[in-house]
Design a protein around this motif. Structure first.
Motif, PDB file in Angstrom:
ATOM      1  N   SER A 170       0.834  -1.198   0.000  1.00 15.21           N
ATOM      2  CA  SER A 170       0.000   0.000   0.000  1.00 15.21           C
ATOM      3  C   SER A 170       0.872   1.253   0.000  1.00 15.21           C
ATOM      4  N   ILE A 171       0.276   2.369  -0.434  1.00 15.71           N
ATOM      5  CA  ILE A 171       0.974   3.654  -0.429  1.00 15.71           C
ATOM      6  C   ILE A 171       1.491   3.967   0.972  1.00 15.71           C
ATOM      7  N   ASP A 172       0.653   3.789   1.985  1.00 18.03           N
ATOM      8  CA  ASP A 172       1.061   4.111   3.348  1.00 18.03           C
ATOM      9  C   ASP A 172       2.192   3.215   3.821  1.00 18.03           C
ATOM     10  N   ASP A 173       2.152   1.940   3.463  1.00 20.45           N
ATOM     11  CA  ASP A 173       3.235   1.039   3.871  1.00 20.45           C
ATOM     12  C   ASP A 173       4.563   1.439   3.239  1.00 20.45           C
ATOM     13  N   VAL A 174       4.510   1.857   1.982  1.00 20.07           N
ATOM     14  CA  VAL A 174       5.747   2.276   1.312  1.00 20.07           C
ATOM     15  C   VAL A 174       6.298   3.528   1.983  1.00 20.07           C
ATOM     16  N   TYR A 175       5.429   4.517   2.212  1.00 21.17           N
ATOM     17  CA  TYR A 175       5.899   5.738   2.861  1.00 21.17           C
ATOM     18  C   TYR A 175       6.401   5.468   4.275  1.00 21.17           C
ATOM     19  N   THR A 176       5.764   4.565   4.980  1.00 28.04           N
ATOM     20  CA  THR A 176       6.226   4.213   6.319  1.00 28.04           C
ATOM     21  C   THR A 176       7.650   3.664   6.272  1.00 28.04           C
ATOM     22  N   GLN A 177       7.936   2.818   5.286  1.00 27.09           N
ATOM     23  CA  GLN A 177       9.276   2.270   5.142  1.00 27.09           C
ATOM     24  C   GLN A 177      10.282   3.351   4.746  1.00 27.09           C
ATOM     25  N   ILE A 178       9.882   4.258   3.867  1.00 24.91           N
ATOM     26  CA  ILE A 178      10.767   5.346   3.464  1.00 24.91           C
ATOM     27  C   ILE A 178      11.158   6.187   4.676  1.00 24.91           C
ATOM     28  N   VAL A 179      10.164   6.540   5.471  1.00 23.91           N
ATOM     29  CA  VAL A 179      10.438   7.347   6.664  1.00 23.91           C
ATOM     30  C   VAL A 179      11.335   6.586   7.630  1.00 23.91           C
ATOM     31  N   LYS A 180      11.081   5.304   7.794  1.00 23.11           N
ATOM     32  CA  LYS A 180      11.924   4.476   8.672  1.00 23.11           C
ATOM     33  C   LYS A 180      13.370   4.488   8.192  1.00 23.11           C
ATOM     34  N   ASP A 181      13.576   4.257   6.899  1.00 24.01           N
ATOM     35  CA  ASP A 181      14.934   4.257   6.347  1.00 24.01           C
ATOM     36  C   ASP A 181      15.621   5.603   6.554  1.00 24.01           C
ATOM     37  N   LEU A 182      14.920   6.678   6.248  1.00 25.44           N
ATOM     38  CA  LEU A 182      15.551   7.993   6.309  1.00 25.44           C
ATOM     39  C   LEU A 182      15.822   8.434   7.744  1.00 25.44           C
ATOM     40  N   THR A 183      14.922   8.125   8.670  1.00 27.32           N
ATOM     41  CA  THR A 183      15.166   8.514  10.063  1.00 27.32           C
ATOM     42  C   THR A 183      16.300   7.691  10.664  1.00 27.32           C
ATOM     43  N   GLU A 184      16.360   6.391  10.335  1.00 24.99           N
ATOM     44  CA  GLU A 184      17.470   5.572  10.809  1.00 24.99           C
ATOM     45  C   GLU A 184      18.787   6.019  10.177  1.00 24.99           C
ATOM     46  N   ALA A 185      18.735   6.409   8.919  1.00 28.77           N
ATOM     47  CA  ALA A 185      19.943   6.917   8.257  1.00 28.77           C
ATOM     48  C   ALA A 185      20.412   8.207   8.917  1.00 28.77           C
ATOM     49  N   GLU A 186      19.489   9.102   9.182  1.00 30.15           N
ATOM     50  CA  GLU A 186      19.830  10.399   9.762  1.00 30.15           C
ATOM     51  C   GLU A 186      20.578  10.246  11.077  1.00 30.15           C
ATOM     52  N   ALA A 187      20.226   9.234  11.858  1.00 27.76           N
ATOM     53  CA  ALA A 187      20.847   9.044  13.169  1.00 27.76           C
ATOM     54  C   ALA A 187      22.347   8.779  13.076  1.00 27.76           C
ATOM     55  N   ASP A 188      22.791   8.123  12.012  1.00 25.70           N
ATOM     56  CA  ASP A 188      24.204   7.728  11.905  1.00 25.70           C
ATOM     57  C   ASP A 188      24.974   8.441  10.800  1.00 25.70           C
ATOM     58  N   VAL A 197      27.839  15.470  -2.611  1.00 19.33           N
ATOM     59  CA  VAL A 197      27.596  14.141  -3.183  1.00 19.33           C
ATOM     60  C   VAL A 197      27.593  13.081  -2.085  1.00 19.33           C
ATOM     61  N   VAL A 198      27.983  13.453  -0.881  1.00 18.48           N
ATOM     62  CA  VAL A 198      28.040  12.529   0.248  1.00 18.48           C
ATOM     63  C   VAL A 198      26.834  12.774   1.149  1.00 18.48           C
ATOM     64  N   PRO A 199      26.018  11.766   1.442  1.00 21.30           N
ATOM     65  CA  PRO A 199      24.826  11.966   2.285  1.00 21.30           C
ATOM     66  C   PRO A 199      25.194  12.457   3.685  1.00 21.30           C
ATOM     67  N   SER A 200      24.355  13.341   4.223  1.00 22.88           N
ATOM     68  CA  SER A 200      24.551  13.907   5.551  1.00 22.88           C
ATOM     69  C   SER A 200      23.206  13.975   6.260  1.00 22.88           C
ATOM     70  N   LYS A 201      23.246  14.384   7.535  1.00 19.66           N
ATOM     71  CA  LYS A 201      21.985  14.596   8.251  1.00 19.66           C
ATOM     72  C   LYS A 201      21.132  15.645   7.532  1.00 19.66           C
ATOM     73  N   GLY A 202      21.782  16.677   7.035  1.00 21.12           N
ATOM     74  CA  GLY A 202      21.037  17.708   6.309  1.00 21.12           C
ATOM     75  C   GLY A 202      20.313  17.151   5.098  1.00 21.12           C
ATOM     76  N   ALA A 203      20.982  16.249   4.368  1.00 21.18           N
ATOM     77  CA  ALA A 203      20.348  15.632   3.203  1.00 21.18           C
ATOM     78  C   ALA A 203      19.175  14.754   3.626  1.00 21.18           C
ATOM     79  N   ALA A 204      19.365  13.964   4.691  1.00 20.39           N
ATOM     80  CA  ALA A 204      18.294  13.083   5.161  1.00 20.39           C
ATOM     81  C   ALA A 204      17.090  13.884   5.640  1.00 20.39           C
ATOM     82  N   ASN A 205      17.326  14.949   6.393  1.00 24.32           N
ATOM     83  CA  ASN A 205      16.215  15.770   6.870  1.00 24.32           C
ATOM     84  C   ASN A 205      15.518  16.499   5.726  1.00 24.32           C
ATOM     85  N   SER A 206      16.288  16.914   4.725  1.00 21.59           N
ATOM     86  CA  SER A 206      15.685  17.549   3.547  1.00 21.59           C
ATOM     87  C   SER A 206      14.763  16.575   2.825  1.00 21.59           C
ATOM     88  N   LEU A 207      15.222  15.340   2.648  1.00 22.70           N
ATOM     89  CA  LEU A 207      14.393  14.343   1.980  1.00 22.70           C
ATOM     90  C   LEU A 207      13.183  13.971   2.821  1.00 22.70           C
TER      91      LEU A 207
END
Length: 538
Positions: A170-188, A197-207
């Motif tokens: 479902s649309i909601d399940d996909v978005y839930t996973q996207i948010v999970k990935d990006l928030t977990e990425a932002e932490a580290d 070209v290198v991902p950062s917290k700023g890039a993760a929060n922007s996305l």
């Protein structure tokens, strides 16, 4: 002028992918890495391999997200080719552009999944590198899925390598996973990297701000698209206040970090000498050019294919002269260029105007170094801007507007317009009120030819109405249907404007509710991917 800013292992992997011209499709399946990751460097290189397939979309996104809109036409290839079909909104499930986009994104996701598993299973990789590599991988997976869900709707969620997933989530399940990935990425991820070209917290929060804005507009479900598939009327829009509030929250993290700001000159955002330029570019996709990358970035080549052959149509160009855009806005002439000097002819000035031709997308004309107008289009080596600070400001402004906080949104819009107008801001640039149309226009004026327009129209639920604006364009008029006719403007109609007329008429006649998403395509070899049901109307 160029430097290798990512691991050499990435370049080696990218070289295994076929090279493309503007309209080629990707026929390789990329599998990342060996069986065991032997070092920290290999771990990071394995994650970097996911950029390879995604690089090939730097050009493809223009054909899929820009050319079907009201403001753009594609003349890449013969009229029965896939690019003109996209321009005329005649896309089916075998068209190169959805095929390439869908498959490349899943190829990159497959590399990410492989990297996460192998890096974390290795005893040779330090714990700190495991965290960083996994964070980068999840950041990229969130990015890739964010495009898939916006372009194709419900999609399979593949999160591990040993499971083949064909069932659509479902649309909601996909978005839930996207948010999970990006928030977990932002932490580290690191707080900031001066190389975007290198991902950062700023890039993760922007996305995350971008993702919550899209999710907050309540994307249409399969059933809702089915109900309007043959309709010529847009669905009724609605928003989720909680998700729009989250879009503001993540935008504020970027704004309040103090790391990012608008460059003083709008034109300094574009071109080879300005690529991946902080403090405005937050995340970019590196390109070294054809023969080095998986595929070079053809945004410049396609916008200015035959530089000073005025009568020769370029691959991708505006479909009109943007009459609704005030000439007083300095962004207009830079973005929708009507005249240009050629350094190789003592700066002889050429005009790109009717009755000979139409303007060129000026953001795709590199004016950042001497004679770059003629050189950059040959190399396809300019980094693609994935997200820049102005988008974060507009994400927040849009969320505020739809939450009814118009005065706060207006302040952010004027911040962007002040950069655009400079010393003329107080005399024609400042807005004193803000309507939905003002907001929509600001997205177009700031981001034209930056691969956002189709996503904007579908998010706002204005797709049909927006594309039907072509009926107001000069060359929609029937007098331009035949070579040799006298057009409504009094000129003798040439073959170029007959083609423009054909595309404008087709856009108007073809767009329906089914176009709120693209079809689930075939595989790169034309094979059925087994993902059912197909999107409505295809």
């Amino acid at each position: 002028m160029k430097k290798n800013r990512l691991s050499g292992a990435f370049i080696a992997l990218a070289a295994t992918i076929l090279l493309f011209s503007c309209n080629d499709s990707n026929d390789d399946n990329i599998v990342g890495g060996g069986n065991v990751v032997q070092s920290d460097a290999e771990a990071l290189a394995l994650v970097n391999g996911a950029y390879g397939p995604y690089q090939t979309l730097s050009s493809t996104f223009t054909s899929l997200i820009e050319t079907p809109t009201d403001g753009t036409i594609s003349y890449l290839g013969d009229e029965d080719g896939d690019a003109p079909k996209a321009s005329r909104i005649e896309i089916d499930y075998t068209n190169t552009y959805p095929v390439k986009t869908f498959n490349a994104l899943y190829q990159s996701i497959g590399i990410v999944n492989d990297a996460i598993e192998k890096v974390n299973a290795s005893d040779a990789v330090s714990e700190s590198t495991k965290r960083l590599a996994t964070a980068r991988a999840k950041f990229l997976r969130g990015l890739f899925y964010s495009y898939l869900v916006q372009l194709f709707g419900e999609i399979p969620l593949s999160l591990q390598t040993d499971v083949v997933v064909k069932e659509r989530s479902s649309i909601d399940d996909v978005y839930t996973q996207i948010v999970k990935d990006l928030t977990e990425a932002e932490a580290d991820l690191p707080e900031y990297d001066s190389n975007p070209v290198v991902p950062s917290k700023g890039a993760a929060n922007s996305l995350l701000s971008r993702v919550y804005l899209a999710w907050g507009h309540n994307p249409l479900t399969q059933a809702q698209v089915e109900a309007i598939a043959n309709s010529k009327t847009d669905p009724v829009p609605s928003v989720d206040n909680g998700k729009l509030t989250k879009a503001i929250e993540y935008a504020d993290k970027v704004i309040n970090s103090g790391r990012y700001s608008l460059l003083s000159n709008f034109s300094d955002l574009f071109g080879l000498a300005n690529e991946s330029r902080t403090p405005e570019h937050i995340f970019t996709i590196q390109h070294e050019g054809d023969g080095i990358d998986a595929q070079g970035n053809h945004q410049y080549h396609c916008a200015f294919t035959f530089p000073f052959k005025v009568e020769k149509e370029t691959h991708i160009q505006p479909s009109h002269i943007f009459e609704f855009w005030p000439d007083s806005d300095p962004r207009k002439e830079f973005s929708i260029t009507t005249k240009l000097a050629n350094p190789e002819e003592d700066n002889k000035v050429y005009e790109y105007l009717p009755p000979v031709t139409l303007p060129r997308y000026g953001k795709g004309i590199d004016r950042s170094y001497y004679n770059s107008v003629n050189i950059t289009i040959l190399n396809n080596d300019v980094d693609r801007i994935e997200i820049r600070y102005a988008e974060v400001l507009l994400n927040k402004a849009e969320a505020l507007f739809f939450l009814g906080r118009t005065s706060e949104a207006l302040t952010l819009i004027n911040q962007i317009r002040e950069r655009a107008y400079g010393s003329h801001f107080e005399h024609g640039g400042r807005l004193t009120t803000l309507t939905a149309n003002d907001l929509y226009n600001e997205w177009e004026f700031e981001f034209v030819y930056e691969q956002k327009q189709w996503l904007n129209f579908t998010r706002w639920k204005t797709l049909i109405k927006s594309i039907q604006r072509v009926q107001d364009f000069e060359h929609f008029d029937e007098s331009y249907s035949t070579v040799g006719n006298i057009g409504r403007d009094g000129s003798t109609v040439n073959a170029f404007f007959v083609r423009v007329h054909k595309h404008l008429r087709a856009k108007y006649e073809n767009v329906t509710g089914k176009h709120y998403r693209f079809p689930i395509p075939t595989g790169t070899q034309g094979e059925d991917l087994g993902i059912v049901p197909q999107n409505p109307g295809y």
